[in-house]
Scaffold this active site. Structure first.
Site, PDB file in Angstrom:
ATOM      1  N   SER B  14       0.869  -1.170   0.000  1.00  0.00           N
ATOM      2  CA  SER B  14       0.000   0.000   0.000  1.00  0.00           C
ATOM      3  C   SER B  14       0.913   1.229   0.000  1.00  0.00           C
ATOM      4  O   SER B  14       1.851   1.277  -0.798  1.00  0.00           O
ATOM      5  CB  SER B  14      -0.924  -0.086   1.216  1.00  0.00           C
ATOM      6  OG  SER B  14      -1.830   0.965   1.223  1.00  0.00           O
ATOM      7  N   HIS B  41      -2.962  -0.937  -3.357  1.00  0.00           N
ATOM      8  CA  HIS B  41      -4.231  -0.263  -3.040  1.00  0.00           C
ATOM      9  C   HIS B  41      -4.267   1.016  -3.854  1.00  0.00           C
ATOM     10  O   HIS B  41      -3.391   1.857  -3.741  1.00  0.00           O
ATOM     11  CB  HIS B  41      -4.302   0.090  -1.556  1.00  0.00           C
ATOM     12  CG  HIS B  41      -4.455  -1.117  -0.686  1.00  0.00           C
ATOM     13  ND1 HIS B  41      -4.252  -1.088   0.652  1.00  0.00           N
ATOM     14  CD2 HIS B  41      -4.809  -2.388  -0.989  1.00  0.00           C
ATOM     15  CE1 HIS B  41      -4.465  -2.301   1.149  1.00  0.00           C
ATOM     16  NE2 HIS B  41      -4.794  -3.099   0.168  1.00  0.00           N
ATOM     17  N   ASP B 135      -4.115  -5.255   5.684  1.00  0.00           N
ATOM     18  CA  ASP B 135      -4.363  -6.116   4.528  1.00  0.00           C
ATOM     19  C   ASP B 135      -3.077  -6.885   4.206  1.00  0.00           C
ATOM     20  O   ASP B 135      -1.983  -6.349   4.321  1.00  0.00           O
ATOM     21  CB  ASP B 135      -4.798  -5.255   3.331  1.00  0.00           C
ATOM     22  CG  ASP B 135      -5.267  -6.102   2.148  1.00  0.00           C
ATOM     23  OD1 ASP B 135      -5.558  -7.296   2.354  1.00  0.00           O
ATOM     24  OD2 ASP B 135      -5.335  -5.565   1.025  1.00  0.00           O
TER      25      ASP B 135
END
Lengths: 275, 192
Positions: B14, B41, B135
């Site tokens: 990310s 992301h 995540d």
């Protein structure tokens, strides 16, 4: 995140056979990886550990299948999803449709209906809603009921308003709905020419002739064979030179072997029936 | 005991993961690499420039957005498209899914890694880079459980530590590598 139960192919097949034979919902032609994840997710949420146990619940608990159907069919949608798509629709496709005395549009796999209301707003602004009929179908009766109501959570409106503006919307978006508590209801005038019906793309046939079909992010859940069946169904359901709009990551590249369609917008996946 | 050949590489990250990833791809270009799939992301509804940027940064032309039903080919780098989950089928083709975000993320690293673990088992290497949420932890657990290789970017080196740290806390035997070590790992396992 809890570990999802493993669902080897033969066990998944067993479950899909049950839903097909007992409930008439054929998921055997769905893309494996995603249907597996959804079924495993449903088991997890329901505290079911094995495929055998799930089969037992499906057959013996009548509340189980409706919940199962609700969970495994993906019902994610939004108003003016991919604003660029709607902009292209407004600028390039709608003017073509305006030449017809009346217009028929099919939203295949409409889920909770956000797309249908978006289309109605667009047509209203282009002065075509009066002579358009919007057919919205889905395999899931629960979401169809929601779509009929036209009631959506208020918290989504900020994003929908942004989408609407980016799609070339001409009015004040909040003028189309009335807010009450945590929800909004869209104007009844938008609903006047909408028809909602159950229709299963996997098993049902053509039921009308349309000038435009929207089927966005539905076919990604199908395998190749199923996708090709769908495309044939759309071809049979479009008038000659009628339009088909797909999701941004979908295409007819492999699903139109007879070349019945031509591409009109590569970026936004718009096609037109030429044969 | 011969090393298990690497069939596919999954990368997740990310905030602060783009540069390290580009660096890695540049370092292994010219090697015989298995297919590499990267899940960043991304902002939704924003024109996705990641592929162009990566090509520009790495000088590697074999970088593309993953397409539905496309086969994963060796030597290619696939970027997960914005606003979809990316899964892998048993026949080694991509499967897209626009179901709900997981941990507010779509694409979700967990979803892709879990599906890769199911398909490739011990033949998959998972790499988790910098990022500021949790995540990827579950996905790396899936990879570890099925005998794959989980490599976590050293939090000391990562621009945002949360993602690698969360993963390290939840794995039995995480391999905590700096970018250079990740690079060496691939250079030692691939042929020029």
């Amino acid at each position: 995140m809890e570990h999802l139960p493993d669902l080897p192919n033969e066990q998944l097949d067993k479950i899909l056979t049950v839903t097909d034979r007992y409930f008439g919902y054929d998921f055997t032609g769905y893309a494996r990886a995603s249907i597996r994840r959804r079924v495993a997710g449903f088991m997890n949420r329901s505290g079911i550990r094995t495929a055998g146990e799930l089969e037992y619940h499906l057959l013996n608990d009548e509340t189980c299948f409706p919940r199962f159907l609700q969970y495994v069919t993906v019902n994610v949608t939004e108003m003016f999803r991919d604003p660029g798509f709607y902009k292209a629709l407004r600028e390039n496709i709608i003017p073509q449709l305006a030449s017809y005395p009346f217009i028929k549009i099919w939203h295949a796999g409409c889920s909770t209906g956000e797309e249908v209301y978006s289309m109605a707003i667009l047509l209203q602004e282009e002065g075509l809603l009066e002579r358009t009929k919007l057919y919205a179908t889905d395999i899931n009766s629960y979401v169809l009921g929601k779509a009929k109501q036209g009631i959506f959570p208020l918290r989504y409106m900020q994003e929908y308003t942004r989408n609407y503006r980016n799609s070339g919307g001409k009015e004040v978006f909040s003028g189309y709905y009335t807010a009450r508590y945590d929800n909004v209801v869209f104007d009844a005038s938008l609903k006047k020419n909408m028809v909602f019906a159950l229709h299963n793309l996997a098993s049902d046939g053509s039921f009308n002739e349309f000038n435009l079909i929207l089927c966005r992010n539905v076919m990604i859940y199908f395998d190749r064979t199923f996708q090709q069946r769908c495309v044939r169904l759309f071809q049979q359901s479009l008038c000659l030179l009628g339009y088909l709009g797909l999701g941004t990551k979908e295409s007819l590249a492999f699903n139109d072997p007879q070349r019945n369609f031509e591409e009109v917008d590569a970026r936004w996946k718009m096609y037109r029936r030429t044969r | 005991m011969p090393e298990q050949p690497i069939e596919a590489v999954m990368v997740g990250g990310s905030a602060g993961s783009f540069e390290p990833f580009a660096h890695l791809i540049k370092a292994v270009s010219g090697k015989e690499m298995p297919p590499v799939v990267v899940v960043f992301h991304l902002m939704r509804n924003v024109e996705n420039r990641v592929v162009d940027l990566l090509r520009f940064k790495t000088g590697n032309a074999q970088i593309a957005e993953a397409e539905e039903k496309e086969f994963l080919k060796p030597g290619w780098v696939y970027v997960a498209p914005a606003n979809y989950h990316l899964l892998i089928e048993e026949d080694r083709t991509f499967c897209l899914d626009s179901s709900d975000p997981v941990y507010f993320s779509r694409p979700s690293i967990d979803v892709t890694f879990e599906s890769a673990a199911q398909v490739y088992g011990a033949g998959v290497v998972g790499i988790l880079l910098s990022g500021s949420n949790g995540d990827g932890t579950y996905g790396m657990q899936c990879i570890e459980r099925r005998g794959g290789v989980p490599l976590v970017q050293d939090p000391e080196e990562a621009e945002f530590k949360t993602m690698p740290l969360s993963c390290i806390q939840h794995l039995a035997h995480p391999r905590i590598y700096t970018l250079n070590q990740i690079e060496d790992f691939f250079l030692s396992r691939t042929r020029a």
